[in-house]
Design a protein around this motif. Structure first.
Motif, PDB file in Angstrom:
ATOM      1  N   MET A  14     -19.503  -3.816 -30.116  1.00  0.00           N
ATOM      2  CA  MET A  14     -18.807  -5.045 -30.496  1.00  0.00           C
ATOM      3  C   MET A  14     -18.044  -4.865 -31.807  1.00  0.00           C
ATOM      4  SD  MET A  14     -21.240  -8.170 -29.229  1.00  0.00           S
ATOM      5  CE  MET A  14     -22.718  -7.680 -30.092  1.00  0.00           C
ATOM      6  N   GLY A  45     -14.856  -3.316 -30.948  1.00  0.00           N
ATOM      7  CA  GLY A  45     -13.967  -4.311 -30.364  1.00  0.00           C
ATOM      8  C   GLY A  45     -13.289  -5.159 -31.426  1.00  0.00           C
ATOM      9  N   ILE A  95      -9.231  -5.320 -32.150  1.00  0.00           N
ATOM     10  CA  ILE A  95      -8.489  -6.577 -32.069  1.00  0.00           C
ATOM     11  C   ILE A  95      -7.852  -6.926 -33.408  1.00  0.00           C
ATOM     12  CG2 ILE A  95      -8.762  -9.081 -31.765  1.00  0.00           C
ATOM     13  CD1 ILE A  95     -10.869  -8.376 -29.601  1.00  0.00           C
TER      14      ILE A  95
END
Length: 188
Positions: free
Chosen positions: A145, A148, A152
């Motif tokens: 995560m 991620g 982003i």
């Protein structure tokens, strides 16, 4: 105010790690020194730039062959993704498997960097990190995560790469400390 100081250390660690990792073969020592830098701040130890470079120097012995192996693994997976996705029927599925393998390799590398200490050899550290990555799937998912979020945020605003690298280092330290906390609780 302490949280802002931690963010400042993440920014510093991210910048220093990216600088030291520029020669590519110094990737593992850079990550290890970055994690040690975050740990030093949390533990109230010195976080001077000189101390960061001393940690890099301490992490260098024996790291080059492992760094080259890690980089070769990432390169093979990246080339496979590019070729399989465009040139082979059904290659999309294999490309997804290669991406998952690359993420797994990144998790193992970060777990090894967070657990680094001057008295442990890099090959032993990588083996132990791969075992921890499988045994502690929750911690591994937390690191995924963090990747991620890094992707982003830097896709939306590329200059945030510096603090985001530091935040990923902080996440790997937190996952390592979380694991140590679980082991202490189980021993009670």
């Amino acid at each position: 105010m302490k949280r802002f100081a931690l963010f400042g250390e993440c920014l510093t660690a991210g910048l220093l790690v990216l600088l030291v990792a520029l020669p590519v073969v110094t990737l593992l020592p850079a990550l290890a020194a970055g994690c040690a830098h975050i740990k030093a701040h949390v533990d109230g130890e010195t976080t001077a730039v000189r101390a960061f470079f001393e940690r890099v120097r301490a992490a260098l012995p024996g790291s080059w062959p492992v760094s080259i192996g890690v980089l070769a693994g990432f390169a093979v997976l990246a080339v496979d993704v590019v070729f399989l996705r465009t040139r082979v029927a059904g290659g999309g599925f294999v490309a997804v498997v290669c991406v998952v393998a690359g993420i797994g390799l990144a998790v193992v590398v970060l777990r090894a960097a967070a657990a680094w200490s001057p008295d442990v050899r890099w090959p032993d550290l990588m083996r132990a990190a791969s075992r921890r990555a499988v045994a502690d799937l929750g911690g591994s998912l937390l690191l995924v995560m963090s990747f991620g979020v890094l992707l982003i945020v830097t896709w939306q605003l590329p200059p945030l790469l510096l603090p985001m690298v530091g935040c990923v280092l902080m996440a790997s330290v937190a996952v390592d400390r979380r694991r140590a906390g679980h082991l202490t609780e189980k021993a009670r």
